[in-house]
Scaffold this active site. Structure first.
Site, PDB file in Angstrom:
ATOM      1  N   PRO A 129      -4.789  -0.166  18.676  1.00 36.53           N
ATOM      2  CA  PRO A 129      -4.462  -0.543  17.295  1.00 36.53           C
ATOM      3  C   PRO A 129      -4.585   0.574  16.253  1.00 36.53           C
ATOM      4  O   PRO A 129      -4.231   0.351  15.093  1.00 36.53           O
ATOM      5  CB  PRO A 129      -5.442  -1.685  16.989  1.00 36.53           C
ATOM      6  CG  PRO A 129      -6.530  -1.556  17.978  1.00 36.53           C
ATOM      7  CD  PRO A 129      -5.978  -0.883  19.179  1.00 36.53           C
ATOM      8  N   TYR A 162       3.610   6.428  10.719  1.00 39.83           N
ATOM      9  CA  TYR A 162       2.778   5.283  10.319  1.00 39.83           C
ATOM     10  C   TYR A 162       3.608   4.252   9.572  1.00 39.83           C
ATOM     11  O   TYR A 162       3.499   3.045   9.819  1.00 39.83           O
ATOM     12  CB  TYR A 162       1.616   5.775   9.440  1.00 39.83           C
ATOM     13  CG  TYR A 162       0.538   4.740   9.223  1.00 39.83           C
ATOM     14  CD1 TYR A 162      -0.630   4.754   9.968  1.00 39.83           C
ATOM     15  CD2 TYR A 162       0.693   3.738   8.269  1.00 39.83           C
ATOM     16  CE1 TYR A 162      -1.616   3.790   9.778  1.00 39.83           C
ATOM     17  CE2 TYR A 162      -0.291   2.769   8.073  1.00 39.83           C
ATOM     18  CZ  TYR A 162      -1.438   2.809   8.824  1.00 39.83           C
ATOM     19  OH  TYR A 162      -2.403   1.848   8.633  1.00 39.83           O
ATOM     20  N   TYR A 172      -9.525   5.472   7.373  1.00 41.22           N
ATOM     21  CA  TYR A 172      -9.725   5.812   8.779  1.00 41.22           C
ATOM     22  C   TYR A 172     -10.786   6.920   8.800  1.00 41.22           C
ATOM     23  O   TYR A 172     -10.545   8.008   8.286  1.00 41.22           O
ATOM     24  CB  TYR A 172      -8.423   6.331   9.408  1.00 41.22           C
ATOM     25  CG  TYR A 172      -7.373   5.255   9.619  1.00 41.22           C
ATOM     26  CD1 TYR A 172      -6.585   4.791   8.571  1.00 41.22           C
ATOM     27  CD2 TYR A 172      -7.156   4.703  10.888  1.00 41.22           C
ATOM     28  CE1 TYR A 172      -5.621   3.807   8.770  1.00 41.22           C
ATOM     29  CE2 TYR A 172      -6.190   3.720  11.101  1.00 41.22           C
ATOM     30  CZ  TYR A 172      -5.439   3.268  10.036  1.00 41.22           C
ATOM     31  OH  TYR A 172      -4.480   2.294  10.228  1.00 41.22           O
ATOM     32  N   LYS A 185       0.638  -0.356  15.268  1.00 36.09           N
ATOM     33  CA  LYS A 185       2.031  -0.436  15.719  1.00 36.09           C
ATOM     34  C   LYS A 185       2.387  -1.682  16.521  1.00 36.09           C
ATOM     35  O   LYS A 185       3.571  -2.005  16.671  1.00 36.09           O
ATOM     36  CB  LYS A 185       2.369   0.800  16.581  1.00 36.09           C
ATOM     37  CG  LYS A 185       2.539   2.059  15.795  1.00 36.09           C
ATOM     38  CD  LYS A 185       3.880   2.105  15.083  1.00 36.09           C
ATOM     39  CE  LYS A 185       3.896   3.043  13.916  1.00 36.09           C
ATOM     40  NZ  LYS A 185       3.663   2.430  12.616  1.00 36.09           N
ATOM     41  N   HIS A 217       0.839  -1.205   0.000  1.00 38.52           N
ATOM     42  CA  HIS A 217       0.000   0.000   0.000  1.00 38.52           C
ATOM     43  C   HIS A 217       0.872   1.253   0.000  1.00 38.52           C
ATOM     44  O   HIS A 217       1.882   1.306   0.692  1.00 38.52           O
ATOM     45  CB  HIS A 217      -0.913   0.011   1.227  1.00 38.52           C
ATOM     46  CG  HIS A 217      -2.108  -0.887   1.081  1.00 38.52           C
ATOM     47  ND1 HIS A 217      -3.259  -0.727   1.802  1.00 38.52           N
ATOM     48  CD2 HIS A 217      -2.323  -1.944   0.275  1.00 38.52           C
ATOM     49  CE1 HIS A 217      -4.137  -1.656   1.449  1.00 38.52           C
ATOM     50  NE2 HIS A 217      -3.579  -2.408   0.529  1.00 38.52           N
TER      51      HIS A 217
HETATM   52  P1  RFL Z   1       1.120 -12.360  21.242  1.00 36.23           P
HETATM   53  O1  RFL Z   1       0.730 -12.382  19.789  1.00 36.23           O
HETATM   54  O2  RFL Z   1       0.056 -12.064  22.233  1.00 36.23           O
HETATM   55  O3  RFL Z   1       1.792 -13.764  21.567  1.00 36.23           O
HETATM   56  C1  RFL Z   1       2.080 -14.154  22.894  1.00 36.23           C
HETATM   57  C2  RFL Z   1       2.048 -15.667  22.941  1.00 36.23           C
HETATM   58  O4  RFL Z   1       2.422 -16.122  24.237  1.00 36.23           O
HETATM   59  C3  RFL Z   1       1.556 -17.172  24.612  1.00 36.23           C
HETATM   60  N1  RFL Z   1       1.572 -17.254  26.102  1.00 36.23           N
HETATM   61  C4  RFL Z   1       2.236 -18.195  26.796  1.00 36.23           C
HETATM   62  N2  RFL Z   1       2.984 -19.253  26.395  1.00 36.23           N
HETATM   63  C5  RFL Z   1       3.527 -20.060  27.363  1.00 36.23           C
HETATM   64  N3  RFL Z   1       3.347 -19.852  28.686  1.00 36.23           N
HETATM   65  C6  RFL Z   1       2.604 -18.801  29.138  1.00 36.23           C
HETATM   66  N4  RFL Z   1       2.433 -18.597  30.447  1.00 36.23           N
HETATM   67  C7  RFL Z   1       2.017 -17.915  28.162  1.00 36.23           C
HETATM   68  N5  RFL Z   1       1.239 -16.809  28.255  1.00 36.23           N
HETATM   69  C8  RFL Z   1       0.980 -16.422  26.986  1.00 36.23           C
HETATM   70  C9  RFL Z   1       0.218 -16.796  24.016  1.00 36.23           C
HETATM   71  O5  RFL Z   1      -0.653 -17.912  23.856  1.00 36.23           O
HETATM   72  C10 RFL Z   1       0.672 -16.209  22.674  1.00 36.23           C
HETATM   73  O6  RFL Z   1       0.721 -17.190  21.658  1.00 36.23           O
HETATM   74  O7  RFL Z   1       2.318 -11.334  21.502  1.00 36.23           O
HETATM   75  P2  RFL Z   1       3.534 -10.886  20.556  1.00 36.23           P
HETATM   76  O8  RFL Z   1       4.205 -12.091  19.953  1.00 36.23           O
HETATM   77  O9  RFL Z   1       4.300  -9.906  21.344  1.00 36.23           O
HETATM   78  O10 RFL Z   1       2.844 -10.130  19.302  1.00 36.23           O
HETATM   79  C11 RFL Z   1       2.187  -8.896  19.479  1.00 36.23           C
HETATM   80  C12 RFL Z   1       1.014  -8.757  18.500  1.00 36.23           C
HETATM   81  O11 RFL Z   1       0.213  -9.918  18.571  1.00 36.23           O
HETATM   82  C13 RFL Z   1       0.167  -7.504  18.765  1.00 36.23           C
HETATM   83  O12 RFL Z   1       0.970  -6.424  19.136  1.00 36.23           O
HETATM   84  C14 RFL Z   1      -0.653  -7.068  17.510  1.00 36.23           C
HETATM   85  O13 RFL Z   1      -1.590  -8.056  17.161  1.00 36.23           O
HETATM   86  C15 RFL Z   1      -1.363  -5.737  17.751  1.00 36.23           C
HETATM   87  N6  RFL Z   1      -2.222  -5.335  16.626  1.00 36.23           N
HETATM   88  C16 RFL Z   1      -1.693  -4.729  15.493  1.00 36.23           C
HETATM   89  N7  RFL Z   1      -0.366  -4.547  15.384  1.00 36.23           N
HETATM   90  C17 RFL Z   1       0.165  -4.023  14.226  1.00 36.23           C
HETATM   91  O14 RFL Z   1       1.393  -3.831  14.161  1.00 36.23           O
HETATM   92  N8  RFL Z   1      -0.606  -3.707  13.139  1.00 36.23           N
HETATM   93  C18 RFL Z   1      -1.956  -3.872  13.156  1.00 36.23           C
HETATM   94  O15 RFL Z   1      -2.603  -3.640  12.135  1.00 36.23           O
HETATM   95  C19 RFL Z   1      -2.556  -4.364  14.378  1.00 36.23           C
HETATM   96  N9  RFL Z   1      -3.876  -4.549  14.462  1.00 36.23           N
HETATM   97  C20 RFL Z   1      -3.611  -5.548  16.687  1.00 36.23           C
HETATM   98  C21 RFL Z   1      -4.414  -5.135  15.580  1.00 36.23           C
HETATM   99  C22 RFL Z   1      -4.187  -6.169  17.798  1.00 36.23           C
HETATM  100  C23 RFL Z   1      -5.552  -6.361  17.824  1.00 36.23           C
HETATM  101  N10 RFL Z   1      -6.070  -7.030  18.960  1.00 36.23           N
HETATM  102  C24 RFL Z   1      -7.001  -8.070  18.886  1.00 36.23           C
HETATM  103  C25 RFL Z   1      -5.435  -6.837  20.237  1.00 36.23           C
HETATM  104  C26 RFL Z   1      -5.774  -5.308  15.607  1.00 36.23           C
HETATM  105  C27 RFL Z   1      -6.358  -5.889  16.739  1.00 36.23           C
HETATM  106  C28 RFL Z   1      -7.861  -5.994  16.745  1.00 36.23           C
HETATM  107  C1  PHB Z   2      -5.863  -4.534  10.339  1.00 35.02           C
HETATM  108  O1  PHB Z   2      -5.793  -4.734   9.108  1.00 35.02           O
HETATM  109  O2  PHB Z   2      -6.237  -5.419  11.128  1.00 35.02           O
HETATM  110  C2  PHB Z   2      -5.510  -3.206  10.884  1.00 35.02           C
HETATM  111  C3  PHB Z   2      -4.961  -2.246  10.039  1.00 35.02           C
HETATM  112  C4  PHB Z   2      -4.654  -0.990  10.532  1.00 35.02           C
HETATM  113  C5  PHB Z   2      -4.889  -0.698  11.861  1.00 35.02           C
HETATM  114  C6  PHB Z   2      -5.400  -1.676  12.713  1.00 35.02           C
HETATM  115  C7  PHB Z   2      -5.719  -2.933  12.226  1.00 35.02           C
HETATM  116  O3  PHB Z   2      -4.615   0.544  12.329  1.00 35.02           O
END
Ligand code: RFL
Ligand code: PHB
Length: 392
Positions: A293, A385, A201, A297, A72
C-alpha cells in the site's frame, strides 16, 4: 440463472464494473460471498487518483465523493529530521488526488445497485468457473444453502487476492510473479482530527510511519511492524507513543491522540498474474495483482482495469468488435507493472530493512535526497503517485 456478464466479487472492482455495464445497457449480475455489512465496513484504501474520481463520476456514483472527498495537492516526506513537500499540481501540470474511504465508495455503489439493478447477491459464494474456453462459461455458486449455476457470455473475476476465478486459468499458459516484503503494516482508525493537512510518509531507524485521514475528525495512521505481529500486543498507548516517536520532527509539530476505533495488521506483498484473460474469463483488480500500500495504488489499479474492461465490453456489445477485449490483458498489464515498480520503489525507500546494513540505509537516504533536491526526480514521484495516464 442466465446473464451476459457474470461478475464474481462485490468489492470496488466488481461493483463499479456492474455500474458501468448497466449504464451501457449490458446485462450483468454480481455474486458476493460476504454480507453487505461486512463489505461496507472492511477498512482499506483512502487515496484516489484523479482518474479514479473521474471514473466514479462517469458511473454516476460521485455525489457524496464530490461533497465529502478531501482534495489534496501534495504529500510530505519526513526523514533525517527534515520535512519536504512534494507539490503535485506544480510538478504534474495541475493534477491532484482525493481522500475518500474505500468503505464509502463501496456503500455508494451498493446503494445505487440495489436501487436500480443490476442484481447483486450477498452471501453468494462462487465455487468454480467452468468451461471458460466455451461460448457459455458457467459460474457454480452457493446461495441460501443451495448450489446453483450462473450461465454467462463472459465471466469477470473481481474476487480479490483470495478469489477462485484465477483457479480456472490453465497452469501451462499462466504465470505468477510474487514478492513478499519482510514487514507488515499495523493500521489504526482514530476519532481525532488529523495532525496534518496532507499525508506524511516518514522514514526512520525505528521504521516507517504514515499519517493519513478519513475526514476532518477521523485520522488513519499506519506503522511498519514485523511480520506475524499480533495487534493485541499493541495497546493504544503503545501505538500512539510509537507513532509520535516516528513522526517527531521539531517542537512546532505534535501528534494529537484520540480513541482508536479499529486496529489491524496487513502483510506487504507484490503479486501479478499473467495473462488477465483466458477465453471468456477475465480478471480485474486484486484478483489479478496486488501491490504493497505504500504507493496507494491497489484500488486505483482495480478501477483502471474496470474502466478498460467496461469500454471493451461496451464496444463488443455495440459494434461486435472484440478488438479491445483482445487487447485487455496486455494494455492493463503495462500499467500494472508500472504501478508494481512504483509501489516497490516507494516501499523499499521508506521502510527499515530488518537487519538492514548501513549501506542500505545510505541508499535510502540518497534516493530521498535526490527526490527533494531535483525537480525532475520529484516530478517523477508526483506523476506516478497522482496516476499515470490510462492507455486505451
Ligand atoms: P476486494 O476489495 O478484495 O474485493 C473482492 C471481493 O470479492 C469477494 N469474494 C468473493 N465473492 C464471491 N465468491 C467468491 N469465491 C469470492 N471470493 C472473494 C470478497 O468478499 C470481496 O468483497 O478487491 P477489488 O474489488 O479488486 O479492490 C481492490 C482494493 O480493495 C485494494 O486494492 C485496495 O484496498 C488496496 N489498498 C489501497 N489502494 C489504493 O489505491 N489506495 C490506498 O490508499 C490503499 N490503501 C489498501 C490500502 C489495502 C490495504 N489492505 C488492508 C490490504 C491500505 C490497506 C491497509
Ligand atoms: C489510506 O488513507 O488508507 C492510505 C493512504 C495512502 C497510502 C496507503 C493508505 O499510501
Amino acid at each position: 440463472m442466465r446473464t451476459t456478464v457474470g461478475i464474481i466479487g462485490g468489492g470496488p472492482a466488481g461493483l463499479l464494473l456492474a455500474r458501468l455495464l448497466h449504464r451501457a445497457g449490458i446485462d450483468c449480475a454480481v455474486l458476493e460471498s460476504r454480507t453487505r455489512e461486512y463489505v461496507e465496513q472492511r477498512q482499506r484504501a483512502g487515496m484516489l487518483e484523479q482518474g479514479t474520481v473521474d471514473a466514479l463520476r462517469e458511473a454516476g456514483a460521485a455525489g457524496r465523493l464530490d461533497a465529502e472527498g478531501l482534495v489534496h495537492h501534495g504529500i510530505e516526506l519526513r526523514f533525517a529530521g527534515e520535512r519536504h513537500r512534494i507539490d503535485f499540481p506544480a510538478l504534474t501540470g495541475g493534477r491532484t488526488v482525493t481522500i475518500y474511504a474505500q468503505t464509502e465508495i463501496v456503500k455508494d455503489l451498493i446503494e445505487l445497485q440495489l436501487a436500480d439493478g443490476p442484481p447483486l447477491f450477498f452471501e453468494a459464494e462462487a465455487l468454480a468457473v467452468e468451461k471458460p474456453e466455451s461460448e457459455r462459461p458457467v459460474v457454480r455458486f452457493r446461495h441460501e444453502g443451495r448450489e446453483r449455476t450462473l450461465t454467462c457470455d463472459w465471466v469477470v473475476g473481481c474476487d480479490g487476492s483470495h478469489g477462485i476465478a484465477r483457479d480456472a486459468f490453465p497452469t501451462e499458459t499462466s504465470r505468477t510473479y510474487a514478492h513478499d516484503y519482510p514487514y507488515s503494516w499495523l493500521g489504526i482508525l482514530a476519532d481525532v482530527p488529523p495532525s496534518c493537512d496532507e499525508l506524511i510518509y516518514a522514514r526512520g531507524e525505528r521504521g516507517f510511519a504514515l499519517h493519513s485521514m478519513r475526514s476532518a475528525s477521523v485520522s488513519r495512521l499506519y506503522l511498519q511492524v514485523p511480520n506475524g505481529t499480533d495487534p493485541g500486543d499493541w495497546p493504544d498507548e503503545r501505538v500512539w507513543d510509537e507513532l509520535a516517536a516516528r513522526f517527531a520532527i521539531d517542537a512546532d509539530w505534535t501528534l494529537d491522540r484520540g480513541p482508536i476505533t479499529a486496529k489491524s495488521v496487513t502483510p506487504m506483498r507484490s503479486y501479478v498474474h499473467e495473462p488477465m484473460r483466458h477465453g471468456r474469463l477475465l480478471l480485474a483488480g486484486d484478483a489479478a495483482h496486488i501491490v504493497p500500500p505504500t504507493g496507494a495504488k491497489g484500488l486505483n489499479l482495480a478501477v483502471s482495469d474496470v474502466r478498460v474492461l467496461a469500454r471493451a465490453l461496451t464496444e463488443l456489445h455495440r459494434t461486435g468488435s472484440a478488438r479491445l477485449v483482445d487487447s485487455y490483458s496486455e494494455s492493463c498489464l503495462a500499467r500494472v507493472w508500472q504501478a508494481t515498480r512504483f509501489s516497490y520503489d516507494m516501499t523499499r525507500m521508506l521502510h527499515a530493512q530488518p537487519n538492514g546494513d548501513a549501506f542500505d540505509q545510505r541508499m535510502q537516504l540518497a534516493r530521498l535526497r535526490r527526490i527533494t533536491a531535483s525537480r525532475h526526480a520529484a516530478a517523477e514521484l508526483a506523476a506516478n503517485y497522482s496516476g499515470l495516464p490510462l492507455a486505451l
